[in-house]
Design a protein around this motif. Structure first.
Motif, short mmCIF file in Angstrom:
data_model
loop_
_atom_site.label_atom_id
_atom_site.label_comp_id
_atom_site.label_asym_id
_atom_site.label_seq_id
_atom_site.Cartn_x
_atom_site.Cartn_y
_atom_site.Cartn_z
N VAL A 39 0.15 17.36 -77.58
CA VAL A 39 1.36 17.98 -77.07
C VAL A 39 2.12 16.96 -76.24
O VAL A 39 1.59 16.42 -75.26
N SER A 40 3.37 16.68 -76.65
CA SER A 40 4.18 15.68 -75.96
C SER A 40 5.42 16.31 -75.34
O SER A 40 5.96 17.29 -75.87
N ILE A 41 5.87 15.72 -74.24
CA ILE A 41 7.08 16.18 -73.57
C ILE A 41 7.94 14.96 -73.24
O ILE A 41 7.42 13.91 -72.85
N VAL A 62 10.02 18.87 -76.94
CA VAL A 62 8.61 19.24 -77.12
C VAL A 62 8.20 18.82 -78.52
O VAL A 62 8.92 19.11 -79.48
N LYS A 63 7.08 18.13 -78.62
CA LYS A 63 6.55 17.79 -79.94
C LYS A 63 5.05 18.05 -79.94
O LYS A 63 4.35 17.66 -79.01
N LEU A 101 5.41 20.36 -84.84
CA LEU A 101 6.38 21.23 -84.20
C LEU A 101 7.30 20.33 -83.37
O LEU A 101 6.83 19.47 -82.63
N ILE A 102 8.60 20.53 -83.49
CA ILE A 102 9.55 19.73 -82.74
C ILE A 102 10.70 20.62 -82.27
O ILE A 102 11.11 21.55 -82.98
N GLY A 103 11.19 20.36 -81.08
CA GLY A 103 12.32 21.14 -80.58
C GLY A 103 12.57 20.87 -79.11
O GLY A 103 12.15 19.84 -78.58
#
Length: 239
Positions: free
Chosen positions: A201-203, A116-117, A159-161
């Motif tokens: 929002v990226s996946i 998720v970014k 945000l990254i994770g």
């Protein structure tokens, strides 16, 4: 050999090795970045939260300061990938819970790992940072009893994770585990809560998990892990 396949998630160590306090760095940043240009983790001596963005590794320490890590510094645990989102959408006015549920509802990836970014403006961001530990290291529960928290409003950053299926609790944190770094490096760390005002929002789902173990670390090889209490310890420390 370095992994370049963008469908592969690479992980050095497991989250479970942190539970008994195996905080010794067992892979250098230089080697880790051969396997991905984005990700999260922690640093030698459990010293803060690590955020990897665009091929640069940053350490957020207990004072809230942010330092870029050198190639020679090391990590006991980290997860990285080569950034190549499958889908990116522009979103507004979403809470942490909104984002997490939306990703699980809109995409068929509840049974796989995915990254998720989020790049954008956050009207609210709350993070925490683990404190540096000294040898002999305490266990995860003891070392995370005191964690400085940082709050900022209307902050721009990334945000990254990752999301991990429940099956992989111990290898990673089941559910979401995300870190944050503001563009101006004024706030960062493990994310406790946020509200996205506006952002992308990226996946990125992964077909494979490459698990790398610290084979040269005698403490890891000799450790008798207490699996019965592991999940409870992880949830107390990481969520």
């Amino acid at each position: 050999m370095a992994v370049t396949d963008k469908s592969v998630l690479y992980q050095h160590g497991t989250l479970s090795l942190l539970v008994p306090g195996l905080f010794e760095g067992t892979m250098t940043i230089g080697e880790l970045l051969q396997h991905g240009n984005s990700g999260i983790g922690t640093v030698q001596d459990f010293n803060g939260e690590m955020v990897i963005l665009d091929g640069h590794a940053y350490q957020v320490v207990e004072t809230g300061e942010v330092h870029e890590l050198t190639a020679e510094q090391s990590v006991p645990f980290a997860t990285v990938h080569f950034d190549d989102p499958k889908v990116t959408t522009h979103e507004t006015k979403l809470t942490k819970a909104d984002v997490e549920q939306k990703l699980l509802t809109d995409y068929p990836y509840k049974n796989v790992f995915y990254a998720v970014k989020i790049r954008g403006i956050f009207s609210h961001m709350l993070t925490r940072v683990v404190q540096k530990q000294e040898k002999p290291y305490p266990n995860l529960t003891e070392s995370t009893k005191t964690q400085p928290k940082f709050k900022q409003e209307n902050v721009e950053g990334t945000l990254i994770g990752y999301y991990a299926p429940e099956l992989f609790q111990g290898v990673a944190v089941a559910g979401y585990h995300v870190h944050f770094l503001s563009n101006d490096h004024s706030i960062g760390g493990h994310v406790l809560d946020y509200t996205l005002a506006e952002g992308d929002v990226s996946i990125q789902p992964f077909a494979s998990l490459q698990q790398h173990f610290p084979l040269e670390d005698p403490a890891f090889l000799k450790e008798d892990f207490n699996y019965a209490g592991m999940s409870t310890s992880i949830n107390k420390a990481e969520k």
